[in-house]
Write an enzyme that holds these catalytic residues in place. Sequence first.
Site, PDB file in Angstrom:
ATOM      1  N   ASP A  43       0.864  -1.185   0.000  1.00 20.65           N
ATOM      2  CA  ASP A  43       0.000   0.000   0.000  1.00 20.65           C
ATOM      3  C   ASP A  43       0.898   1.232   0.000  1.00 20.65           C
ATOM      4  O   ASP A  43       1.704   1.423   0.920  1.00 20.65           O
ATOM      5  CB  ASP A  43      -0.890  -0.031   1.246  1.00 20.65           C
ATOM      6  CG  ASP A  43      -2.066   0.930   1.121  1.00 20.65           C
ATOM      7  OD1 ASP A  43      -2.161   1.620   0.081  1.00 20.65           O
ATOM      8  OD2 ASP A  43      -2.875   0.985   2.054  1.00 20.65           O
ATOM      9  N   ASP A  96      -2.965   2.619  -6.008  1.00 26.20           N
ATOM     10  CA  ASP A  96      -1.962   2.709  -4.952  1.00 26.20           C
ATOM     11  C   ASP A  96      -1.879   1.479  -4.052  1.00 26.20           C
ATOM     12  O   ASP A  96      -1.221   1.518  -3.027  1.00 26.20           O
ATOM     13  CB  ASP A  96      -2.161   3.983  -4.117  1.00 26.20           C
ATOM     14  CG  ASP A  96      -3.513   4.003  -3.420  1.00 26.20           C
ATOM     15  OD1 ASP A  96      -4.362   3.148  -3.755  1.00 26.20           O
ATOM     16  OD2 ASP A  96      -3.723   4.865  -2.566  1.00 26.20           O
ATOM     17  N   GLU A  97      -2.543   0.395  -4.406  1.00 31.80           N
ATOM     18  CA  GLU A  97      -2.344  -0.810  -3.604  1.00 31.80           C
ATOM     19  C   GLU A  97      -2.535  -2.054  -4.455  1.00 31.80           C
ATOM     20  O   GLU A  97      -3.244  -2.036  -5.459  1.00 31.80           O
ATOM     21  CB  GLU A  97      -3.276  -0.840  -2.378  1.00 31.80           C
ATOM     22  CG  GLU A  97      -4.728  -0.694  -2.713  1.00 31.80           C
ATOM     23  CD  GLU A  97      -5.618  -0.774  -1.475  1.00 31.80           C
ATOM     24  OE1 GLU A  97      -5.344  -1.579  -0.575  1.00 31.80           O
ATOM     25  OE2 GLU A  97      -6.619  -0.032  -1.423  1.00 31.80           O
TER      26      GLU A  97
END
Lengths: 436, 363
Positions: free
Chosen positions: A9, A103-104
């Site tokens: 993350d 973003d993860e």
Amino acid sequence: MVRSVLHVDMDAFYVSVELLRRPELRGRPVVVGGAGRRGVVAAASYEARRYGVYSAMPSAIARRRCPHAVFLHGDHALYSATSTQVSEIFNRFTPLVEPLSLDEAFLDVTGVRHLFGDARTIGERIRSQISDELSLSCSVGAAPNKFLAKLASVAAKPQVTASGVRPGEGVVVIEPGEEQAFLHPLAVGRIWGVGPVTLERLEAVGIHTVGDLAGADGALLASVLGARQATHLAALAVGHDDRPVEPERASRSISHESTFAHDLYDEEAIRQQIVRMADGVATRLRAGVLAARTITLKARYGDFTTITRSVTVAEPVSSAPDIMALVAPLLGQLHRERGVRLLGVVASKLGPPHRQLSFDDLDEVRHRDTDRAARAIDEVRSRFGTGAIGPASTLDAGGLNPVRQSADAWGPDDLRGPRRVEDRDETCETERRAEE
Amino acid sequence: MKFRCERDILADALVTASRAATSRTSTHPVLAGLRLDVSDDQLTLTGTDLELTIRLSVEVGMDTEGSAVVPARLVTDIVRALPAGTVTVETNSDDVIISAGRAQFAVRPFAVDDYPAQAGPDGEPVSIDAALLMSALRQVVRAASTDEARPVLTGVLISADEEGLWVVATDGYRLAVRNLGAAGLLTSGQSVLIPARALSELQRLLPAADHVSVRFGSRSAEFELGTTYLSTRLIDGDFPNYRNLLPSSHPNTLTIGREALLEALRRVRILAQDSRVVRLSLGGEVVELTVVAQDVGNASEAVDARYEGAEMVVGFNPDFLAAGADALDGDELTVELNDPGKPVVLRGVGDDDYLYLLMPVRV
């Protein structure tokens, strides 16, 4: 075999990417998204979070809580490009990468431990490569399954406290056998699938922690939650989750939609927005070497009722003029008098961009070769940027303003809307810079 | 009007005439009807949608002559459902009574006066062999368009020049051309454009006939097959200059067994769902047919063939390719190619009278 699943993350991803090009904002509360009247916060720096600003919060509330924060427009194209660079680093370690968002991502590294070391080692190598090459930080959770890995990455995150931001551990590993010890103290609300309603029901019977849940009587749980959810949560409570890490599947549709700062009533203004979105959809179709057989027009009126109208054709389309030719007849069905708050164009029934050639294709003069024009547009954009060429409808006082990929993903954008608002701020300058 | 007729004979006649009646009756409801005329022990049934007219006569046992216009679909369904044997049809003051055995139906008719008058024959009749016309229609009508947006392409061109009579159709993606030699339907320089739909109906009627008597008028074409008559309006407009489309040369030629190709296409196209393309890999002793269906799977089959020319992969709509191969005569066919973006020509080996031109799918 016990699996090794990583959840990676990125830390305050959008804000961190912005800070790379605006280092002078480092240390200040920075909020991405929500610069417009109706915006929502897409991301907040850890400094802003100290003031209670979180993502998905309406921008009006964020401004109230942290009036001195710097509000930036989202630059989705930049985040997307950076996300691709991050993915490239993941791919050095395993092809089993399941992105959850920009973003993860989950990574299954079970099969590559003998190449790169154990889960912690791989997590640390990923962190250091992202840090060295992209100057971004991330947090990594490692565990035998996705559920635990995601909880572990939260534990690895930097902590926001009243006195400041405390760095996190970076990598947190839940080893086989440690699951219960890790899970049981956590609040039961941390489990995926426990929403406000479920939480209320659980707390009503005295279940507050994951440990309470794990120890709860099965019959009681079933009576409170229903048999299916009870079984599901009971399994998670003991750390059991056998969902595989699934690498990205081909998308089933491609769409663009925009909420406007002011409802639209004017036919031409609506058409211009649709042309702009058709161009954006077409560009993404071609980037994916795809074409669509169904085009859907979506509209939301001022009273929040939403309508969709679709048309399906035999020959797949992948150019803006071809999409417009299908959408244009649908525009007449809109009830403009109700005010159009949101418009969207969706391309579905995606497939390879095969095209049955016709005898008209042999007539170079008469045939309007939208395919060749589209290839030329893609070429120009790849060399000079998205704003270098676009439909004339996207021309406004600031020049050409075609859709950037999901540029509107976090809500309406006053500065690009059909009617400009007066309260320009410094974000305006940022936006221009992004376009340069 | 009152007559008796065997159920099966009457039902067949109703079905045939009904094919010209229309269910799209918003402006002329009476066109959903069939006109029945009885005189001299003959029942004449007429169906029309004003573009296509089918009329046929059958012998009946007549009690009273007269006329009626009955709802086509309804009466056809009724007669087909009646018990086998004799059906009696008669009009009373309000209704048409249809009875057989102990079953009886009373059906409200349309007003006879509302039914459009039929124009008489126009032009000199010319006779043509029914089997010959049948073979040409079978090969050509399939290439006509069904897209009403381009009316000219919904027609089949029949034209005559010094090389004989040509029957031609195209939907913009493929072109079928049949030469009928000195069939003599038209004089050199003449041409007519006949709706493909009418010729499809004619195809159903042809097997029962030896010869067809054809009249081409200025606005309509008429075909008489014994006691059955079909007329159609002609399409106005200029048929595309199809001869320009025929490639002047072809550096690459594939020769392949017609049935083997059709069999393989039947198999691989099971997977050609949304993508609708079969790839032909040309270059060796075999042709590789490949279909890839995203998220579903793929299929491939190698078919023995002879190929002279450059290696290439060319894509086709499998339905169009199969329709061409099916239309050809002969055990083997040739596919003449230039490059994957140019039209290909299918011909039956040893058959110079027919060709099928097909545009590829760009893959």
